[in-house]
Design a protein around this motif. Structure first.
Motif, PDB file in Angstrom:
ATOM      1  N   LEU A  81       0.821  -1.208   0.000  1.00 34.92           N
ATOM      2  CA  LEU A  81       0.000   0.000   0.000  1.00 34.92           C
ATOM      3  C   LEU A  81       0.859   1.263   0.000  1.00 34.92           C
ATOM      4  N   LEU A  82       1.990   1.241   0.699  1.00 34.62           N
ATOM      5  CA  LEU A  82       2.887   2.392   0.659  1.00 34.62           C
ATOM      6  C   LEU A  82       3.448   2.593  -0.744  1.00 34.62           C
ATOM      7  N   THR A  83       3.850   1.479  -1.378  1.00 32.59           N
ATOM      8  CA  THR A  83       4.382   1.575  -2.739  1.00 32.59           C
ATOM      9  C   THR A  83       3.314   2.089  -3.693  1.00 32.59           C
ATOM     10  N   ARG A  84       2.090   1.561  -3.568  1.00 32.72           N
ATOM     11  CA  ARG A  84       1.025   2.015  -4.465  1.00 32.72           C
ATOM     12  C   ARG A  84       0.701   3.487  -4.256  1.00 32.72           C
ATOM     13  N   LYS A  85       0.731   3.952  -3.018  1.00 33.04           N
ATOM     14  CA  LYS A  85       0.451   5.361  -2.755  1.00 33.04           C
ATOM     15  C   LYS A  85       1.414   6.259  -3.514  1.00 33.04           C
ATOM     16  N   GLU A  86       2.679   5.861  -3.557  1.00 33.78           N
ATOM     17  CA  GLU A  86       3.674   6.645  -4.298  1.00 33.78           C
ATOM     18  C   GLU A  86       3.506   6.461  -5.803  1.00 33.78           C
ATOM     19  N   ASN A  87       3.178   5.234  -6.229  1.00 35.49           N
ATOM     20  CA  ASN A  87       3.005   4.978  -7.658  1.00 35.49           C
ATOM     21  C   ASN A  87       1.899   5.827  -8.260  1.00 35.49           C
ATOM     22  N   LEU A  88       0.868   6.105  -7.490  1.00 31.62           N
ATOM     23  CA  LEU A  88      -0.263   6.877  -7.999  1.00 31.62           C
ATOM     24  C   LEU A  88       0.135   8.290  -8.407  1.00 31.62           C
ATOM     25  N   GLU A  89       1.323   8.711  -8.020  1.00 32.77           N
ATOM     26  CA  GLU A  89       1.835  10.033  -8.395  1.00 32.77           C
ATOM     27  C   GLU A  89       2.914   9.938  -9.465  1.00 32.77           C
ATOM     28  N   GLN A  90       2.953   8.810 -10.195  1.00 33.93           N
ATOM     29  CA  GLN A  90       3.993   8.593 -11.198  1.00 33.93           C
ATOM     30  C   GLN A  90       3.375   8.385 -12.578  1.00 33.93           C
ATOM     31  N   ASN A  91       3.849   9.142 -13.556  1.00 31.62           N
ATOM     32  CA  ASN A  91       3.359   8.962 -14.928  1.00 31.62           C
ATOM     33  C   ASN A  91       3.624   7.556 -15.440  1.00 31.62           C
ATOM     34  N   ARG A  92       4.798   7.015 -15.094  1.00 29.40           N
ATOM     35  CA  ARG A  92       5.165   5.685 -15.595  1.00 29.40           C
ATOM     36  C   ARG A  92       4.178   4.632 -15.104  1.00 29.40           C
ATOM     37  N   PHE A  93       3.738   4.743 -13.861  1.00 32.31           N
ATOM     38  CA  PHE A  93       2.770   3.793 -13.333  1.00 32.31           C
ATOM     39  C   PHE A  93       1.459   3.860 -14.109  1.00 32.31           C
ATOM     40  N   TRP A  94       0.971   5.062 -14.330  1.00 30.05           N
ATOM     41  CA  TRP A  94      -0.316   5.201 -15.002  1.00 30.05           C
ATOM     42  C   TRP A  94      -0.258   4.745 -16.454  1.00 30.05           C
ATOM     43  N   LEU A  95       0.839   5.009 -17.124  1.00 27.55           N
ATOM     44  CA  LEU A  95       0.980   4.534 -18.497  1.00 27.55           C
ATOM     45  C   LEU A  95       0.893   3.017 -18.535  1.00 27.55           C
ATOM     46  N   SER A  96       1.612   2.364 -17.620  1.00 25.40           N
ATOM     47  CA  SER A  96       1.601   0.908 -17.562  1.00 25.40           C
ATOM     48  C   SER A  96       0.213   0.378 -17.210  1.00 25.40           C
TER      49      SER A  96
END
Length: 952
Positions: A885-900
């Protein structure tokens, strides 16, 4: 915990260097001169940071930064590493780093890691440390929204500052772990480096103080030697605490003062001596080869005769800019060689920077084929000599200035979007090496105003100081094998002399056209516009174009100067016949060495000067598509490149020949590396009987690569743009993306078909098998245990299987590392996939000593069997949930995550709402879910693969 070496290098390629040298801060050599009148006032320090010093000498750096939310990055930096070790302490600076995780005043053995895992901080991924020649740095990210966790974080940092217990039992338990880390570093590069390090660090202590130490001393050092190291060097006047994150400066400063003001320096403290290398007459030559060397390399060091000075004034900073432009221009020239037919090296570069300790050098580097070292060396020497005789061209300088400013502009535009983890390192280096921290706003504004005043003669003048015949070192390393003749020292010396007298012509800088697409294509149109998941965090917009292609984009404000792109169409090489696949497998990568619309790679590099843009097509096993990125201002060029890759990819046999030459040079001796050879052999074992398995591209396969067929198949795969789906994430504007989509994508050809990949019959080995592979001379083994097979894809089971991998990783570290002392690192990973067919995979892997391979493999399976029998504990599952959940919280603020995520939802035909529901889905995971997938998928046998050294 890793033993890293700080590097301050100015080129993209320097990461390939194995040398474990510490670089100094950006520096200027005493003899460097500039022309004109330049301000010399002291460089400013960014107003973003608060710097203070406690009465005991401890320095602190604090910055409030809200990205990511609710997190603060803590660091403890120490100005002491392996260089201050006495002879009985060799390797103990690094060993001390380990001991800080193995019993302190407030955290008894293993309690520290256990506590941090319980709040979602992962050991290795988040919690870590590194030791170099001159420094030790501890890394601790901590939640900032919970006062108790924050207090614990600072308590941990305080313990690291000098409260390690260092009991005899704990020290002895850790010896095995550190020796296993030492073992991972054994191999050809270490053996070769040990023979010439004393020539780089000439008459210097650095040559005998590699941070990992020696096996003999790690096994036998006395307890007091380690305790003395802690007592002498873990003291506040050599320390800095750095805190950057989502918390106000006043609170962080208060925590630092509360936790560190009470630290005391020893009464009779040892002076922190600086160590230097000596200069030497003439040229040293080191030529080393090894049976396990994977490639041939060249290094030239023109070592400065004086010690470097720090960058402290505006004048110093301007000098660094001039050096940066020099580096850019010389490397632009060297890059052109890599794209020529029969290139002299796979890649080559030069730069001015630190090598080891307090020493800088102008350095040139190249990787060649195994018989091309002298030719590669000649080209490096000639290019340096060419610049010395003729200098650079005005056009080269202008392009370099554009590139220099473009990189700074991107940083400036993103200055309020930087993650704390990126910011904190600059303060570490300011403390350790006095590297300047004027801040990107000052830097960008200064570069804008000062770059125009930098004259060509200033840059050209540098190389006369860089090049000299004494205090010079040439290092050649490569494979030792039958039929290969080793280069001699005489050949190197003769070449050095001959180049000085050679007839070398001036560089010709050919002009390129001004625009990539002078004539725009006839526009198509947007036939449909849909807003998906409106108002939710996963909101996207999809444009359906007149040719059938789709464009989905997500506007974000995570970065002001970033747009990421991907695209796919089903099919890929799965639609090739077996014979077509075999003929093109080694050729497909070379398709994109050719240019587009008559513009080759070298011309494209010139055309994109001052721009941030890249596009790369690919042909995969089940799809074909694109990957790319751009600054928002350069998005149109990104769309133009996409269009031209569809319609005007050049066919260039010379560029393809260059690709094959480089592939042969890069891959030619790679099988001599035991780990790589093991992986390749294991792939062949599991794919035994697969008619479509192409395996490792050896020289014969490269010679047979069919460029003509690969090019025809490429045109076939990209003939129909109508079944492509494009994705863009970042700082995009609706009207711009609509305009570019209509102009450059909707105008592409389409035949109305929608292809699907083909699922072939072969399935890799699964069930119970054993595979033992003997390779290598060092006492090193690698163990891989793999469970796999077909399965109906299920999202809940996929989540549970992945979580099982994380849980087992925790248990493996506890058992194999902490209890057995038999590994440095170990891990497990579980996954399920849909494409091309439903499949699960679960693997356990770790390196270890050969004598322990069987025992540790059995111990790993025993840990897994406990979970299969009883399920995991709630405590371990809770640790994994918090980390996810900590990793996902940070991923939600990353363009690379959303593209994937956005592309992946379409590619796998899944629901993008899984992103929204992720937290509830993770929290819903139960020990029963984990238990069920363990019993279902991990009880049908496994492939046990073990790499062992060659038998004598």
């Amino acid at each position: 915990m890793t033993t890293k070496r700080s590097k301050v290098f100015k080129t993209l390629f320097v990461c390939c260097l194995f040398l474990v040298f510490n670089a100094n801060a950006q520096t200027k050599t005493p003899e460097k001169q500039t022309t004109g009148t330049v301000p010399s006032e002291v460089l400013p320090i960014t107003p973003e940071v608060k710097i203070g010093k406690l009465s005991n000498g401890l320095t602190y750096y604090i910055q409030n930064n809200g990205k990511p939310e609710d997190k603060v990055e803590l660091r403890l930096a120490l100005k002491a590493g392996s260089i201050v070790e006495t002879d009985d302490q060799v390797g103990l600076a690094h060993f001390m780093e380990h001991m800080n995780f193995n019993g302190t005043t407030n955290f008894k053995k293993n309690e520290l890691v256990d506590y941090l895992q319980s709040i979602g901080v992962e050991f290795g991924a988040d919690l870590n440390a590194y030791t170099g020649f001159d420094q030790t740095v501890y890394i601790l990210p901590i939640p900032s929204d919970d006062p108790e966790k924050l207090d614990k974080g600072f308590q941990i940092l305080q313990d690291w500052a000098g409260n390690a217990l260092l009991t005899a039992e704990d020290i002895d338990d850790e010896r095995g772990v550190v020796i296993e880390e030492y073992r991972t570093r054994l191999g050809a590069r270490t053996r070769m480096q040990s023979k010439y390090l004393d020539k780089i660090a000439y008459k210097s202590k650095y040559a005998n103080r590699l941070p990992i130490g020696t096996k003999e001393n790690l096994e036998t050092f006395k307890y007091e030697s380690l305790r003395n190291f802690q007592k002498d060097w873990y003291r506040p006047n050599l320390m800095a605490v750095i805190a950057v994150g989502d918390l106000d400066v006043e609170t962080l400063e208060k925590k630092i003062k509360e936790n560190f003001s009470g630290l005391k320096n020893p009464q009779n403290e040892k002076p922190r001596e600086e160590f230097y290398s000596e200069n030497h007459e003439g040229t040293f030559v080191a030529i080393e080869w090894d049976e396990e060397a994977t490639g041939s390399q060249i290094q030239i060091f023109y070592k400065d005769k004086g010690n470097p000075e720090k960058t402290k004034t505006v004048s110093d900073y301007r000098n660094d800019m001039v050096e940066g432009l020099f580096d850019q221009m010389i490397n632009n020239r060297l890059a052109e060689y890599s794209n020529k037919p029969n290139p002299p090296f796979i890649y080559g570069f030069s730069y001015k920077g630190g090598i080891i300790g307090n020493k800088e050098a102008y350095q040139s580097f190249a990787q060649t084929n195994e018989t091309g070292q002298l030719e590669g060396l000649k080209v490096l020497l000639e290019e340096n000599e060419r610049v010395k005789r003729y200098g650079f061209k005005a056009s080269e300088l202008e392009r370099a200035k554009k590139d220099y400013l473009a990189r700074l502009e991107r940083q400036f535009k993103n200055k309020d979007k930087n993650e704390s983890g990126r910011i904190v390192n600059s303060y570490i280096q300011h403390f350790l090496q006095e590297r300047p921290i004027p801040g990107i706003e000052w830097t960008y504004n200064y570069a804008q105003s000062e770059l125009p005043s930098i004259k060509l003669k200033e840059v050209n003048a540098l190389i006369s100081d860089f090049l000299h015949d004494d205090n010079r070192l040439v290092v050649l390393t490569g494979p030792k094998k039958d039929g290969l003749t080793k280069v001699t020292e005489k050949e190197v010396i003769d070449l050095l002399e001959s180049v000085k007298k050679a007839d070398i012509k001036d560089y010709e800088d050919e002009a390129v056209r001004d625009e990539l697409m002078p004539v725009k294509p006839t526009k198509g149109s947007i036939t449909k516009k849909e807003v998906n998941n409106e108002g939710q965090i996963n909101e996207t917009t999809t444009l359906t174009l007149s040719n059938g292609a789709k464009v989905t984009y997500k506007k974000t404000d995570f970065k002001n100067d970033e747009v990421l792109m991907e695209a796919f169409s089903y099919g890929g090489t799965s639609l090739y016949s077996t014979e077509e696949l075999k003929q093109t497998a080694s050729a497909n990568g070379g398709l994109f060495e050719a240019g587009i619309d008559g513009i080759d790679k070298n011309e494209m590099a010139k055309m994109t000067s001052g721009k941030i843009v890249r596009v790369r097509p690919y042909i995969g096993g089940n799809d074909e598509g694109f990957r790319g990125s751009a600054s928002p201002k350069d998005m149109e060029m990104m769309f133009q490149m996409i269009h031209l890759y569809f319609t005007k990819l050049d066919k260039d046999p010379e560029a393809f020949s260059s690709f094959i030459s480089k592939q042969k040079a890069f891959l030619g001796n790679i099988l001599s590396n035991p780990n790589i050879s093991f992986s390749i052999a294991l792939g062949e074992f599991t794919n035994e009987g697969n008619p479509r398995y192409t395996g490792f591209p050896d020289e014969e396969a490269l010679d047979k690569a069919n460029y003509d067929l690969a090019y025809e198949k490429y045109k076939e795969r990209f003939a129909n743009a109508g079944d492509f789906h494009f994705y863009f994430v970042g700082n995009v504007e609706d009207d711009k993306i609509a305009e570019y989509a209509e102009t450059y994508i909707a105008s592409l050809p389409s035949n109305g078909d929608n292809e699907m990949y083909k699922v072939h019959d072969f399935r890799p080995k699964s069930g119970s098998h054993e595979f033992t592979y003997n390779k290598g001379t060092e006492p090193k083994s690698q163990v891989r245990l793999t469970f796999s097979g077909e399965a109906q894809y299920d999202e809940k089971e996929a989540r549970a299987l992945s979580a099982l991998g994380e849980i087992l990783s925790i248990k493996l570290i506890e058992k194999l590392r902490e209890e057995e002392g038999g590994v440095y690192g170990a891990g497990a990973r579980g996954s399920m996939s849909k494409i091309p067919y439903g499949r699960y995979s679960f693997s356990i892997s770790f390196p270890c000593g050969p004598d322990n391979a069987e025992k540790l493999a059995a111990a790993s399976i025993a840990e897994l069997e406990k979970i299969i029998k009883d399920g995991p504990t709630e405590v371990d599952l809770d640790k994994v949930k918090k980390a996810l959940l900590l990793t996902r919280k940070e991923n939600l603020e990353q363009n690379r995550f959303w593209l994937s995520a956005i592309k992946g939802a379409d590619y796998n035909k899944s629901d993008l709402n899984n992103v929204v529901n992720y937290e509830s889905n993770v929290n819903a995971l139960t020990t029963k879910d984990i238990h069920n997938v363990a019993k279902k998928y991990l009880t049908n046998g496994y492939i046990k693969a073990v790499l062992m050294p060659e038998e004598e």
